[in-house]
Design an enzyme around this catalytic site. Structure first.
Site, PDB file in Angstrom:
ATOM      1  N   TYR A  99      46.228  46.379 -25.996  1.00  0.00           N
ATOM      2  CA  TYR A  99      45.500  47.639 -26.147  1.00  0.00           C
ATOM      3  C   TYR A  99      45.591  48.095 -27.597  1.00  0.00           C
ATOM      4  O   TYR A  99      45.682  47.275 -28.501  1.00  0.00           O
ATOM      5  CB  TYR A  99      45.997  48.669 -25.104  1.00  0.00           C
ATOM      6  N   ARG A 152      31.715  55.253 -28.958  1.00  0.00           N
ATOM      7  CA  ARG A 152      32.821  55.756 -29.790  1.00  0.00           C
ATOM      8  C   ARG A 152      34.085  55.015 -29.403  1.00  0.00           C
ATOM      9  O   ARG A 152      34.900  55.502 -28.642  1.00  0.00           O
ATOM     10  CB  ARG A 152      32.959  57.273 -29.599  1.00  0.00           C
ATOM     11  N   LYS A 170      41.901  48.600 -20.777  1.00  0.00           N
ATOM     12  CA  LYS A 170      42.392  49.765 -20.010  1.00  0.00           C
ATOM     13  C   LYS A 170      42.759  49.354 -18.591  1.00  0.00           C
ATOM     14  O   LYS A 170      43.769  49.778 -18.046  1.00  0.00           O
ATOM     15  CB  LYS A 170      41.303  50.840 -19.956  1.00  0.00           C
ATOM     16  N   GLU A 241      34.781  56.206 -20.382  1.00  0.00           N
ATOM     17  CA  GLU A 241      35.672  55.853 -21.487  1.00  0.00           C
ATOM     18  C   GLU A 241      34.898  55.612 -22.772  1.00  0.00           C
ATOM     19  O   GLU A 241      33.931  54.851 -22.782  1.00  0.00           O
ATOM     20  CB  GLU A 241      36.412  54.562 -21.080  1.00  0.00           C
ATOM     21  N   ASP A 242      35.334  56.250 -23.837  1.00  0.00           N
ATOM     22  CA  ASP A 242      34.785  55.980 -25.172  1.00  0.00           C
ATOM     23  C   ASP A 242      33.268  56.124 -25.263  1.00  0.00           C
ATOM     24  O   ASP A 242      32.591  55.332 -25.946  1.00  0.00           O
ATOM     25  CB  ASP A 242      35.262  54.609 -25.692  1.00  0.00           C
ATOM     26  N   ASP A 264      38.975  59.938 -19.479  1.00  0.00           N
ATOM     27  CA  ASP A 264      40.333  59.804 -19.990  1.00  0.00           C
ATOM     28  C   ASP A 264      40.467  60.339 -21.415  1.00  0.00           C
ATOM     29  O   ASP A 264      41.503  60.889 -21.780  1.00  0.00           O
ATOM     30  CB  ASP A 264      40.744  58.337 -19.944  1.00  0.00           C
ATOM     31  N   ASP A 265      39.414  60.181 -22.216  1.00  0.00           N
ATOM     32  CA  ASP A 265      39.503  60.654 -23.604  1.00  0.00           C
ATOM     33  C   ASP A 265      39.695  62.164 -23.640  1.00  0.00           C
ATOM     34  O   ASP A 265      40.369  62.690 -24.519  1.00  0.00           O
ATOM     35  CB  ASP A 265      38.232  60.282 -24.384  1.00  0.00           C
ATOM     36  N   ASN A 404      43.561  56.852 -33.150  1.00  0.00           N
ATOM     37  CA  ASN A 404      43.718  55.405 -32.976  1.00  0.00           C
ATOM     38  C   ASN A 404      42.584  54.668 -33.676  1.00  0.00           C
ATOM     39  O   ASN A 404      41.511  55.236 -33.843  1.00  0.00           O
ATOM     40  CB  ASN A 404      43.662  55.056 -31.476  1.00  0.00           C
TER      41      ASN A 404
HETATM   42  P1  NAD Z   1      35.233  62.706 -31.119  1.00  0.00           P
HETATM   43  O1  NAD Z   1      34.221  61.938 -31.858  1.00  0.00           O
HETATM   44  O2  NAD Z   1      34.855  63.346 -29.835  1.00  0.00           O
HETATM   45  O3  NAD Z   1      35.814  63.870 -32.064  1.00  0.00           O
HETATM   46  C1  NAD Z   1      36.170  63.686 -33.402  1.00  0.00           C
HETATM   47  C2  NAD Z   1      36.297  65.062 -34.025  1.00  0.00           C
HETATM   48  O4  NAD Z   1      36.812  64.906 -35.331  1.00  0.00           O
HETATM   49  C3  NAD Z   1      34.987  65.823 -34.158  1.00  0.00           C
HETATM   50  O5  NAD Z   1      35.180  67.161 -33.805  1.00  0.00           O
HETATM   51  C4  NAD Z   1      34.671  65.751 -35.646  1.00  0.00           C
HETATM   52  O6  NAD Z   1      33.963  66.880 -36.113  1.00  0.00           O
HETATM   53  C5  NAD Z   1      36.070  65.733 -36.223  1.00  0.00           C
HETATM   54  N1  NAD Z   1      36.103  65.186 -37.572  1.00  0.00           N
HETATM   55  C6  NAD Z   1      35.489  64.098 -38.056  1.00  0.00           C
HETATM   56  N2  NAD Z   1      35.762  63.990 -39.374  1.00  0.00           N
HETATM   57  C7  NAD Z   1      36.557  65.005 -39.708  1.00  0.00           C
HETATM   58  C8  NAD Z   1      37.172  65.430 -40.908  1.00  0.00           C
HETATM   59  N3  NAD Z   1      37.017  64.737 -42.035  1.00  0.00           N
HETATM   60  N4  NAD Z   1      37.919  66.547 -40.882  1.00  0.00           N
HETATM   61  C9  NAD Z   1      38.077  67.226 -39.752  1.00  0.00           C
HETATM   62  N5  NAD Z   1      37.542  66.862 -38.581  1.00  0.00           N
HETATM   63  C10 NAD Z   1      36.782  65.781 -38.559  1.00  0.00           C
HETATM   64  O7  NAD Z   1      36.446  61.722 -30.904  1.00  0.00           O
HETATM   65  P2  NAD Z   1      37.696  61.933 -29.918  1.00  0.00           P
HETATM   66  O8  NAD Z   1      37.425  61.271 -28.616  1.00  0.00           O
HETATM   67  O9  NAD Z   1      38.096  63.343 -29.896  1.00  0.00           O
HETATM   68  O10 NAD Z   1      38.767  61.021 -30.655  1.00  0.00           O
HETATM   69  C11 NAD Z   1      39.235  61.380 -31.946  1.00  0.00           C
HETATM   70  C12 NAD Z   1      40.393  60.460 -32.291  1.00  0.00           C
HETATM   71  O11 NAD Z   1      41.445  60.670 -31.384  1.00  0.00           O
HETATM   72  C13 NAD Z   1      40.058  58.974 -32.257  1.00  0.00           C
HETATM   73  O12 NAD Z   1      40.649  58.328 -33.357  1.00  0.00           O
HETATM   74  C14 NAD Z   1      40.718  58.499 -31.004  1.00  0.00           C
HETATM   75  O13 NAD Z   1      41.152  57.164 -31.097  1.00  0.00           O
HETATM   76  C15 NAD Z   1      41.895  59.427 -30.904  1.00  0.00           C
HETATM   77  N6  NAD Z   1      42.361  59.537 -29.520  1.00  0.00           N
HETATM   78  C16 NAD Z   1      43.661  59.235 -29.280  1.00  0.00           C
HETATM   79  C17 NAD Z   1      44.147  59.279 -27.996  1.00  0.00           C
HETATM   80  C18 NAD Z   1      45.583  58.968 -27.709  1.00  0.00           C
HETATM   81  O14 NAD Z   1      45.948  58.617 -26.615  1.00  0.00           O
HETATM   82  N7  NAD Z   1      46.444  59.102 -28.670  1.00  0.00           N
HETATM   83  C19 NAD Z   1      43.300  59.615 -26.956  1.00  0.00           C
HETATM   84  C20 NAD Z   1      41.971  59.943 -27.229  1.00  0.00           C
HETATM   85  C21 NAD Z   1      41.515  59.906 -28.526  1.00  0.00           C
END
Ligand code: NAD
Length: 547
Positions: A99, A152, A170, A241-242, A264-265, A404
């Site tokens: 993963y 995404r 997953k 997912e994604d 899940d996100d 991630n």
């Molecule tokens: P998303 O696309 O829904 O949201 C991304 C957000 O980041 C948006 O609001 C965007 O405006 C903002 N953004 C982009 N560039 C930016 C910047 N320069 N400054 C400030 N904000 C900015 O994506 P998501 O599903 O929310 O995922 C975001 C990240 O979180 C990804 O990298 C994902 O891998 C990670 N994530 C981690 C876990 C975990 O288990 N740790 C779970 C889900 C998502």
């Protein structure tokens, strides 16, 4: 001779080519005689433990993580039981390979490493016949579907049909972490095109080379898929997912009250982060009601976490309005404030009256958060001045860099500990190695949803719940937090050791099933020994005897 009904009549070469049944060199002499395997295998009979030792060594010898991934996937394709023995027995070492972060790399190169199809690819060409496509899947008792449209993928953006690596990975975690049986898992890629122009121009791209379908065309396709699942696999839960965030929020709203589904996100990330928050509060000896959260990123993860924190605060007697004011967001356009006119619906409930902030640092200085949570997919955004300011404002600043894969983390564990003089309470989405500062070794926690979704899925399966609710994720978060020991906390780790993941998932499954029974979401009767029932449901990757 009486044969194990699991075999379903399979024997000889067919048996060796069935990854769910194959044992390779571990077929016993009696099995070889009874099942027509003589000559098809070398004479030496190995035990599963011997096989395990050999493949572990082979994995470790592979020079790169991507090669390890390719080897592991090919093992999964020929011998699932051995694959899952390896993953469950060595989960801390193997999870980053199957993963995040390695799966991200694998998706980017999926066209090159793609050998044997896994899961269902359903494309716009299949419109009108999605049900027939689902019926091509060889297993009938599907209980868990992970579906993506590849828009995404982790923090890597639109990877189109290459995103298939994510549902495959997953679902491997559902099996490895919670014992959902492999034949009950179905990975699905909805190929609706891609806006990744490099992929569209690449003759080797495995998906349809057209721009992404949007609007009514996209919605009708997803609706056909959802309806076809209800007819073909009526006991299945669908995990979205994604998907890109505009679709993810809409699809969750559209389907959560109608079918058994979750995102899940949004919801899984929220639960694991809330659990991390509860653990952090044990370290700071403070209360949730006293916290101020500042999120970098107001997408699926950020808003999902905020919404669950609001629920947790309400459960402690805080009003909804006050709870929302404890959560602040910076997105790509700056601080989310009520004067902004460009805010998507999911952000508006968290837009408070405040002057705009020119930067994240300015927002930290003016809002004085106790917890800083990175979910932006933007690496390096928790800079030294920001971490130092958090450390100036807080005795133990809570800093979660959850993006991630590793290359997208807002800061590294080393940076968080160094810049806070060892005072940060840190967690990341992808794993970071232990770090030693001034003689103290820190074990950064991995705030990854894999602590949550496998147990939630198992609880839904065991209870046969018709819905997946926010309350289930709240209970999952609380359950996860209670499993963190004082020994974990003393090393800075705010999640249980991954090695305990099956115990964690079983406990979460019990909590989730309790909600289903309490809220009347199922027609099945609650077993007297729910934990025993959950454990009995969990798939065991040790070989079964066939004769
Ligand atoms: P998303 O696309 O829904 O949201 C991304 C957000 O980041 C948006 O609001 C965007 O405006 C903002 N953004 C982009 N560039 C930016 C910047 N320069 N400054 C400030 N904000 C900015 O994506 P998501 O599903 O929310 O995922 C975001 C990240 O979180 C990804 O990298 C994902 O891998 C990670 N994530 C981690 C876990 C975990 O288990 N740790 C779970 C889900 C998502």
């Amino acid at each position: 001779m009486k044969l194990n009904p699991l075999l379903n009549g399979k024997r000889g070469a067919d048996l060796l080519h069935d990854p769910l049944l194959n044992k390779g060199t571990a077929f016993t002499e009696a099995e070889r005689d009874a099942l027509g395997l003589r000559g098809l295998l070398p004479p030496h009979v190995a035990t599963q433990d011997q096989q395990l030792a050999k493949i572990l060594e082979t994995v470790r010898r592979k020079p790169t993580d991507l090669e390890k991934y390719i080897y592991l996937i090919s093992l999964q394709e020929r011998n699932e039981n051995l694959f899952y023995r390896l993953i469950t027995d060595h989960v801390t070492e193997m999870m980053p390979l199957i993963y995040t972060p390695t799966v991200g790399l694998a998706c980017q190169r999926y066209a090159l490493i793609f050998r044997r199809p896994r899961g269902l690819f359903i494309s716009l060409k299949d419109r009108g016949s999605v049900k027939q496509v689902l019926q091509n899947w060889p297993h009938r008792d599907v209980r868990m579907i992970v579906v993506t449209d590849g828009e995404r993928i982790l923090g890597l953006g639109d990877l189109g049909a290459n995103g298939m690596g994510i549902p495959v990975g997953k679902l491997s975690l559902y099996t490895a972490c919670a014992g959902v049986a492999p034949n009950q898992c179905l990975p699905v890629l909805l190929d609706v095109g891609t806006d990744n122009e490099a992929f569209r121009a690449d003759p080797d791209y495995i998906g349809t080379s057209r721009p992404r379908a949007r609007g009514p065309e996209f919605d009708a396709f997803v609706a056909e898929f959802v309806a076809a699942v209800q007819e073909t696999f009526p006991s299945a839960c669908i995990q979205f997912e994604d998907f890109g965030n505009a679709n993810a929020f809409r699809l969750l709203r559209e389907y959560r009250e109608k079918i058994c589904t979750f995102n899940d996100d949004i919801q899984g990330t929220a639960a694991v982060t809330l659990a991390g928050v509860y653990s952090a509060l044990r370290l700071t000896k403070d209360k949730l009601a006293n916290q101020r959260f500042l999120f970098l990123g107001a997408g699926e993860a950020g808003i999902g976490i905020g919404e669950l924190i609001v629920e947790a605060l309400k459960a402690e007697g805080v009003t909804e309005a006050a709870a929302r004011r404890q959560c602040w967001y910076v997105d790509s356009k700056g601080l989310v404030v009520s004067s902004r006119t460009d805010l998507a619906a999911h952000k508006q409930l968290f837009a408070h009256d405040h002057a705009p902030a020119a930067s994240l640092l300015a927002a930290v200085e003016s809002l004085r958060p106790t917890m800083l949570i990175g979910v932006s997919g933007m690496p390096g955004t928790f800079t030294e001045p920001i971490v130092r300011t958090m450390a100036k404002l807080n005795r133990a600043p809570v800093i979660f860099a959850l993006s991630n894969p590793t290359s997208k983390a807002e800061c590294t564990a080393e940076q968080a500990y160094t810049w806070s003089d060892g005072r940060a309470i840190f967690a990341s989405g992808s794993p970071f190695p232990d770090f030693t500062l001034n003689g103290r070794t820190y074990k950064p926690g991995q705030g990854n949803n894999s602590y949550i979704f496998p147990g939630v899925g198992l609880g839904v399966i065991v209870s046969q719940s018709r819905r997946v609710t926010d309350e289930m994720f709240f209970v999952a978060a609380k359950t996860l937090a209670t499993l963190v020991t004082d020994a974990d906390l003393s090393t800075g780790r705010i999640f249980p050791e991954l090695q305990r993941i099956r115990e964690v998932s079983a406990a979460i499954a019990v909590g989730v099933a309790e909600v289903a029974f309490k809220r009347g979401l199922t027609d099945t009767l609650k077993p007297t020994d729910l934990l025993g029932r959950v454990r009995a449901q969990m798939y065991d990757p040790h070989y079964a005897s066939y004769v």
